[in-house]
Design a protein around this motif. Structure first.
Motif, PDB file in Angstrom:
ATOM      1  N   THR A   1    -120.077  69.607 -19.079  1.00  0.00           N
ATOM      2  CA  THR A   1    -119.547  68.327 -18.748  1.00  0.00           C
ATOM      3  C   THR A   1    -119.358  67.211 -19.963  1.00  0.00           C
ATOM      4  O   THR A   1    -119.911  67.429 -20.934  1.00  0.00           O
ATOM      5  CB  THR A   1    -120.318  67.346 -17.600  1.00  0.00           C
ATOM      6  OG1 THR A   1    -121.701  67.066 -18.091  1.00  0.00           O
ATOM      7  CG2 THR A   1    -120.436  67.801 -16.392  1.00  0.00           C
ATOM      8  N   PHE A   2    -118.485  66.165 -19.865  1.00  0.00           N
ATOM      9  CA  PHE A   2    -118.418  65.229 -20.891  1.00  0.00           C
ATOM     10  C   PHE A   2    -118.707  63.886 -20.200  1.00  0.00           C
ATOM     11  O   PHE A   2    -118.345  63.573 -18.947  1.00  0.00           O
ATOM     12  CB  PHE A   2    -116.909  65.172 -21.454  1.00  0.00           C
ATOM     13  CG  PHE A   2    -116.560  66.513 -22.115  1.00  0.00           C
ATOM     14  CD1 PHE A   2    -116.634  66.459 -23.687  1.00  0.00           C
ATOM     15  CD2 PHE A   2    -115.910  67.581 -21.192  1.00  0.00           C
ATOM     16  CE1 PHE A   2    -116.124  67.811 -24.167  1.00  0.00           C
ATOM     17  CE2 PHE A   2    -115.403  68.733 -21.741  1.00  0.00           C
ATOM     18  CZ  PHE A   2    -115.666  68.815 -23.232  1.00  0.00           C
ATOM     19  N   THR A   3    -119.125  62.902 -20.863  1.00  0.00           N
ATOM     20  CA  THR A   3    -119.341  61.619 -20.570  1.00  0.00           C
ATOM     21  C   THR A   3    -118.968  60.723 -21.469  1.00  0.00           C
ATOM     22  O   THR A   3    -119.170  60.794 -22.630  1.00  0.00           O
ATOM     23  CB  THR A   3    -120.920  61.109 -20.402  1.00  0.00           C
ATOM     24  OG1 THR A   3    -121.578  62.124 -19.368  1.00  0.00           O
ATOM     25  CG2 THR A   3    -121.210  59.937 -19.805  1.00  0.00           C
TER      26      THR A   3
ATOM     27  N   GLN B   1    -119.462  61.841 -15.216  1.00  0.00           N
ATOM     28  CA  GLN B   1    -119.182  63.205 -16.083  1.00  0.00           C
ATOM     29  C   GLN B   1    -117.995  63.825 -15.478  1.00  0.00           C
ATOM     30  O   GLN B   1    -117.542  63.847 -14.466  1.00  0.00           O
ATOM     31  CB  GLN B   1    -120.373  64.124 -15.894  1.00  0.00           C
ATOM     32  CG  GLN B   1    -121.724  63.261 -16.240  1.00  0.00           C
ATOM     33  CD  GLN B   1    -123.004  64.311 -16.281  1.00  0.00           C
ATOM     34  OE1 GLN B   1    -122.910  65.457 -16.303  1.00  0.00           O
ATOM     35  NE2 GLN B   1    -124.239  63.750 -15.572  1.00  0.00           N
ATOM     36  N   THR B   2    -117.179  64.438 -16.479  1.00  0.00           N
ATOM     37  CA  THR B   2    -116.005  64.949 -16.139  1.00  0.00           C
ATOM     38  C   THR B   2    -116.032  66.595 -16.895  1.00  0.00           C
ATOM     39  O   THR B   2    -116.822  66.770 -17.812  1.00  0.00           O
ATOM     40  CB  THR B   2    -114.880  64.337 -16.783  1.00  0.00           C
ATOM     41  OG1 THR B   2    -114.807  64.145 -18.121  1.00  0.00           O
ATOM     42  CG2 THR B   2    -114.857  62.846 -16.086  1.00  0.00           C
TER      43      THR B   2
ATOM     44  N   ILE C   1    -118.597  60.023 -27.203  1.00  0.00           N
ATOM     45  CA  ILE C   1    -118.576  61.063 -26.336  1.00  0.00           C
ATOM     46  C   ILE C   1    -119.663  62.018 -26.317  1.00  0.00           C
ATOM     47  O   ILE C   1    -120.094  62.533 -27.147  1.00  0.00           O
ATOM     48  CB  ILE C   1    -117.230  62.039 -26.457  1.00  0.00           C
ATOM     49  CG1 ILE C   1    -116.073  61.102 -26.212  1.00  0.00           C
ATOM     50  CG2 ILE C   1    -117.162  63.238 -25.513  1.00  0.00           C
ATOM     51  CD1 ILE C   1    -114.561  61.762 -26.651  1.00  0.00           C
ATOM     52  N   MET C   2    -120.354  62.229 -25.197  1.00  0.00           N
ATOM     53  CA  MET C   2    -121.337  63.145 -25.100  1.00  0.00           C
ATOM     54  C   MET C   2    -121.012  64.361 -24.207  1.00  0.00           C
ATOM     55  O   MET C   2    -120.284  64.435 -23.278  1.00  0.00           O
ATOM     56  CB  MET C   2    -122.845  62.400 -24.393  1.00  0.00           C
ATOM     57  CG  MET C   2    -123.774  63.462 -24.400  1.00  0.00           C
ATOM     58  SD  MET C   2    -125.203  62.588 -23.366  1.00  0.00           S
ATOM     59  CE  MET C   2    -125.018  62.703 -21.574  1.00  0.00           C
ATOM     60  N   THR C   3    -121.315  65.478 -24.845  1.00  0.00           N
ATOM     61  CA  THR C   3    -120.958  67.182 -24.250  1.00  0.00           C
ATOM     62  C   THR C   3    -122.472  67.342 -23.766  1.00  0.00           C
ATOM     63  O   THR C   3    -123.279  67.069 -24.353  1.00  0.00           O
ATOM     64  CB  THR C   3    -120.444  68.045 -24.984  1.00  0.00           C
ATOM     65  OG1 THR C   3    -121.091  68.182 -26.222  1.00  0.00           O
ATOM     66  CG2 THR C   3    -118.869  67.345 -25.621  1.00  0.00           C
ATOM     67  N   ALA C   4    -122.259  67.853 -22.492  1.00  0.00           N
ATOM     68  CA  ALA C   4    -123.587  68.632 -21.926  1.00  0.00           C
ATOM     69  C   ALA C   4    -123.265  70.013 -21.615  1.00  0.00           C
ATOM     70  O   ALA C   4    -122.220  70.252 -21.010  1.00  0.00           O
ATOM     71  CB  ALA C   4    -124.045  67.827 -20.509  1.00  0.00           C
TER      72      ALA C   4
END
Length: 345
Positions: A163-165, A176-177, A189-192
């Motif tokens: 996901t992305f936040t 989260q998208t 932008i945070m990637t998980a």
């Protein structure tokens, strides 16, 4: 993710065997190699940001002793010589040129040079009990999650929780998208990247680096669903957070006129659906199993730690000599942005 004091107290209450490691890893190298998917190939097809032990090389023979060959690690726990990596993020300007997006340290890890945050857990992050018994990965273990060719939501949904936040502050974690945020994000932008938690108990790897692993039979990791019979061994929940410092690219005038977003993975994906991650296990001895069997909340008394200066000092030179800091006309490897939902050039 930052838990409040009440939750922390509950986690550490007598009777709970809590194993939740959250630790920073500074940048080891940014390089166009991929010893998991493209072993022996330099340059590899696209650029990666890599953290962990300095024994990293183009081939990474699984028969070799990663902890024994490393002399340092860019991660907080000095017994962890694993390697963790993702693709790199770029911004595409209106004139068609690209600029690599730098990385920020996560909340609570000031002074660490970029890199990422790594989690190992007995259960998912929102399950505050953290009581499941898990079996640590074995020497030679490796895995991959995601699809570099995914360009639709349906393709991305095959992989749970990549996901992305859009960060309003460094502590933002929701919503989260599955695709890139569609507006400027004030704090980046945070990637998980969350890996599967069920292992077949036999194979340290598989041809696609995924088939030896599986998700629980139902739900997400936080649901506590059972592992399928084909993959009965529950392993730690491995989870990456990478914070991309997109703040310098937040001027709406620099964004596409058609309303689409301007960020693209280093291999050309402009949708975000091809978010993915790679892992090579390299913990020393039984250090990870000890941690998973101990009451560890973020820090762990059974593990040796090092400070940010030591983490930052552990770096290696790139194997591929190319410009990764200037504005460029094409992405490393000759890739160009591919936007399926909304195209712009």
């Amino acid at each position: 993710m930052k838990l409040n004091s009440a939750v922390a107290a509950a986690l550490l209450a007598p009777g709970n065997v809590v194993a939740l490691l959250r630790f920073p890893c500074a940048q080891l190298v940014i390089d166009r190699i991929d010893p998991l998917v493209n072993p022996g190939q330099a340059p590899s097809p696209h650029l990666h940001q890599i953290v962990g032990g300095n024994s990293l090389n183009v081939t990474m023979d699984p028969a070799k002793d990663m902890p024994g060959e490393s002399t340092c690690t860019s991660c907080q726990f000095s017994e962890d010589f694993s390697n963790y990596w993702t693709a790199t993020l770029y911004f595409k300007a209106k004139n068609g040129t690209y600029k690599r997006v730098p990385q920020l340290p996560n909340s609570g890890f000031n002074g660490v040079n970029g890199g990422m945050t790594v989690y190992y857990m007995q259960d998912g992050l929102y399950n505050f009990q953290q009581t499941s018994k898990v079996t640590a990965f074995k020497p030679g273990f490796r895995m991959y999650i995601g699809d570099v060719n995914a360009r639709t939501k349906e393709q991305a949904e095959r992989y749970r929780q990549l996901t992305f936040t859009c960060l309003q502050t460094i502590n933002t974690r929701d919503p989260q998208t599955l695709d890139f945020p569609d507006k400027p994000c004030p704090a980046g932008i945070m990637t998980a990247v969350r890996f599967p938690t069920c292992w077949d108990g036999k194979n340290l790897d598989s041809p696609n680096h995924m088939d030896h692993m599986a998700y629980p039979e139902f739900g997400t990791f936080e649901s506590g669903g059972p592992c399928p019979a084909s993959h009965p061994v529950r392993v730690p929940q491995l989870f990456y957070e990478v914070i991309w410092d997109t703040r310098q690219f937040n001027n709406p005038a620099d964004w596409p006129d058609d309303g689409s977003q301007p960020f693209v993975w280093s291999f050309g994906d402009g949708t975000g659906y091809a978010n993915h991650g790679d892992y090579l296990f390299g913990w020393q001895g039984d250090a990870l199993q000890r941690a998973m069997d101990s009451p560890c909340y973020q820090n762990c008394p059974t593990l040796k730690s090092q400070n940010a200066a030591a983490m930052n000092k552990c770096t290696i030179k790139p194997k591929v000599n190319e410009d990764i800091d200037s504005w460029v006309k094409t992405l490393p490897g000759g890739h160009v942005a591919n936007y399926v939902k909304k195209r712009w050039e």
